[in-house]
Design a protein around this motif. Structure first.
Motif, PDB file in Angstrom:
ATOM      1  N   GLN A  88       0.900  -1.150   0.000  1.00 25.04           N
ATOM      2  CA  GLN A  88       0.000   0.000   0.000  1.00 25.04           C
ATOM      3  C   GLN A  88       0.945   1.207   0.000  1.00 25.04           C
ATOM      4  N   ASP A  92       0.588   7.473  -1.638  1.00 20.55           N
ATOM      5  CA  ASP A  92      -0.815   7.855  -1.481  1.00 20.55           C
ATOM      6  C   ASP A  92      -1.145   8.313  -0.060  1.00 20.55           C
ATOM      7  N   ALA A  93      -0.156   8.424   0.802  1.00 22.49           N
ATOM      8  CA  ALA A  93      -0.396   8.929   2.160  1.00 22.49           C
ATOM      9  C   ALA A  93      -0.668  10.434   2.088  1.00 22.49           C
ATOM     10  N   GLY A  94      -1.404  10.952   3.055  1.00 24.22           N
ATOM     11  CA  GLY A  94      -1.786  12.368   3.072  1.00 24.22           C
ATOM     12  C   GLY A  94      -0.642  13.333   2.794  1.00 24.22           C
ATOM     13  N   GLN A 157       2.096   2.888   4.798  1.00 21.88           N
ATOM     14  CA  GLN A 157       1.268   4.062   4.474  1.00 21.88           C
ATOM     15  C   GLN A 157       0.670   4.690   5.729  1.00 21.88           C
ATOM     16  N   ALA A 158       0.229   3.856   6.648  1.00 17.02           N
ATOM     17  CA  ALA A 158      -0.335   4.395   7.894  1.00 17.02           C
ATOM     18  C   ALA A 158       0.735   5.171   8.658  1.00 17.02           C
ATOM     19  N   ASN A 161       1.163   8.545   7.159  1.00 18.95           N
ATOM     20  CA  ASN A 161       0.076   9.438   7.580  1.00 18.95           C
ATOM     21  C   ASN A 161       0.316   9.995   8.981  1.00 18.95           C
TER      22      ASN A 161
HETATM   23  C1  NAG Z   1      -3.586   7.645   4.776  1.00 19.10           C
HETATM   24  O1  NAG Z   1      -4.187   8.888   4.453  1.00 19.10           O
HETATM   25  C2  NAG Z   1      -4.791   8.911   3.155  1.00 19.10           C
HETATM   26  C3  NAG Z   1      -5.178  10.324   2.779  1.00 19.10           C
HETATM   27  O2  NAG Z   1      -5.451  11.107   3.863  1.00 19.10           O
HETATM   28  C4  NAG Z   1      -5.961   7.945   3.151  1.00 19.10           C
HETATM   29  O3  NAG Z   1      -6.579   7.921   1.884  1.00 19.10           O
HETATM   30  C5  NAG Z   1      -5.437   6.560   3.477  1.00 19.10           C
HETATM   31  O4  NAG Z   1      -6.493   5.652   3.579  1.00 19.10           O
HETATM   32  C6  NAG Z   1      -4.642   6.550   4.773  1.00 19.10           C
HETATM   33  N1  NAG Z   1      -4.001   5.243   4.874  1.00 19.10           N
HETATM   34  C7  NAG Z   1      -3.932   4.527   5.988  1.00 19.10           C
HETATM   35  C8  NAG Z   1      -3.332   3.177   5.883  1.00 19.10           C
HETATM   36  O5  NAG Z   1      -4.327   4.942   7.058  1.00 19.10           O
END
Ligand code: NAG
Ligand code: HEM
Ligand code: NAG
Ligand code: NAG
Ligand code: NAG
Ligand code: NAG
Ligand code: NAG
Ligand code: NAG
Ligand code: NAG
Ligand code: NAG
Length: 331
Positions: A88, A92-94, A157-158, A161
């Protein structure tokens, strides 16, 4: 009394443990590629020098990739992995989406290195080398880049964020995110000085221009003539994707004007201006020092970059040397 065999087996296990620890805690060093890819840093530098011809912003974009890599699972090139069945993507993280750039140049650097020394130089080391080359090519300090990082097999990804600082955070939040990766207040101020070049999108600071924090007024720390300039770049109902220079005075060179901007209420991001405008903060005196003494800034910046580059690298036989920075090998 301790028998001699107990004593000698104690000594032996101590030696083994020491060996094990020294292996698992392998240190990065500046000569890592000296025999396997002696031209690595020259190659990185020349690709960036070429890219700067058509995109003066690219150096700024590249150093930011190293920062966003190191703050998430350490400096392991996790930020470079694309989405796949098992990944993942951090792209694509914020903090990264529609914002981080320069991935194509990283790929060009990787291709050039693979042509010279296949399978040798990690993508994580490319980001560290690119950061140094970008700074020194734009007039900033040079430093000896520590090398030997390996590339991750995963992305987080988390983590991207939650761990990468946001421009809307206050100084306590910023300080704690730096502290979470072993960086202190001096590192925070020195490294923020990277905002001496590059751009930021209106959506990341427009909250300061019209209705700051629900007050119906602009951020009171903003210099009034600078406010007018920014309102022209970012009209209230305009595109949040318009960009402004992070350093209004010398936008594309790496110097210490970022810090005199802060003294004048001309920091672009809330997180920039807070370093000088948070009353009683320990960051104020550092801003004053760096504003008055570029040598002091350059020395601190280089030191802090080395420190940031040392955040939890994969070394030894951990991770791998990716042949394509966008993918785990064999996937
Ligand atoms: C991280 O943030 C993005 C955009 O804010 C969001 O689309 C995504 O689901 C988040 N990913 C996780 C793993 O929390
Ligand atoms: C202190 C916490 C930090 C925050 C909150 C922050 C936030 C930001 C934001 C919001 C942008 C604009 C992104 C966009 O508009 O797409 C930006 C750009 C940039 N940041 Fe930071 N940053 C921080 C620290 C750093 C550090 C430590 C470095 C490097 C050592 C760095 C280097 C850069 C550069 C060079 C740019 C311009 C990139 C470009 O033009 O493509 N920043 N930062
Ligand atoms: C640099 O690190 C590598 C891997 O840990 C090691 O093999 C090499 O001997 C080190 N070089 C120096 C000069 O310490
Ligand atoms: C390293 O670069 C120099 C100058 O660009 C070149 O002359 C030399 O052949 C290169 N060496 C290797 C091993 O690629
Ligand atoms: C990214 O930008 C595109 C177009 O510029 C836009 O459609 C999309 O909503 C943006 N995504 C985010 C998460 O801002
Ligand atoms: C600052 O940190 C606090 C505590 O973790 C959190 O609740 C708050 O949302 C953060 N502020 C911002 C602007 O992210
Ligand atoms: C920063 O925000 C957090 C929570 O969002 C708050 O607890 C803290 O007092 C704030 N710090 C400063 C210096 O304003
Ligand atoms: C925003 O408003 C809240 C509540 O009025 C206040 O506690 C806080 O200090 C303000 N933050 C800034 C950065 O001015
Ligand atoms: C606003 O910026 C100008 C430089 O452009 C500076 O001379 C002036 O002192 C600044 N005003 C404040 C209140 O900092
Ligand atoms: C500027 O900083 C450097 C490095 O810390 C220091 O050696 C030098 O004395 C400082 N210069 C002045 C004028 O304070």
């Amino acid at each position: 009394m301790i028998s001699s065999s107990t004593a000698s087996s104690f000594i032996l296990s101590t030696i083994l443990l020491t060996l094990l620890l020294s292996q698992t805690k392998a240190q990065l060093n500046a000569t890592f590629y000296d025999s396997t890819c002696p031209n690595a840093s020259t190659i990185v530098r020349s690709v960036i020098q070429q890219a700067l011809q058509s995109d003066i912003r690219i150096g700024a974009s590249l150093i930011r990739l190293h920062f966003h890599d190191c703050f998430v699972n350490g400096c392991d090139a996790s930020i470079l992995l694309d989405n796949s069945a098992n990944i993942q993507s951090e792209k694509d993280a914020g903090p990264n989406t529609n914002s981080t750039r320069g991935f194509d140049i990283v790929d060009n650097i990787k291709t050039a290195l693979e042509n010279s020394c296949p399978g040798i130089v990690s993508c994580a080391d490319i980001l560290a080398l690119a950061a140094e080359a970008s700074v020194s090519l734009q007039g900033g300090p040079s430093w000896s880049v520590l090398l030997g990082r390996r590339d991750s097999l995963t992305a987080n990804q988390a983590g991207a964020n939650s761990s990468i600082p946001s421009p809307f955070e206050n100084l306590s939040n910023l300080t704690s995110k730096f502290s979470a990766v072993g960086l202190d207040t001096t590192d925070l101020v020195a490294l923020s000085g990277a905002h001496t070049f590059g751009r930021a999108q209106c959506r990341l600071f427009v909250n300061r221009l019209y209705n700051f924090n629900g007050t119906g007024n602009p951020d009171p720390t903003l210099n009034s003539s600078y406010l007018t300039t920014l309102q022209q770049i970012c009209p209230q109902s305009g595109s949040g994707f318009n960009v402004a220079n992070l350093d209004l005075t010398t936008s594309d060179s790496f110097d210490n004007n970022y810090f005199s901007n802060l003294q004048n209420g001309q920091g672009l991001l809330q997180s920039d201006q807070e370093l000088f405008s948070t009353s009683g903060a320990p960051t104020i005196s550092l801003v004053n020092t760096f504003s008055g003494n570029q040598t002091a800034f350059f020395q601190s910046f280089a030191q802090s970059m080395i420190k940031m580059g040392n955040i939890s690298p994969l070394t030894g036989s951990n991770g791998e040397i990716r042949s394509d920075c966008k993918k785990v090998n064999g996937s």
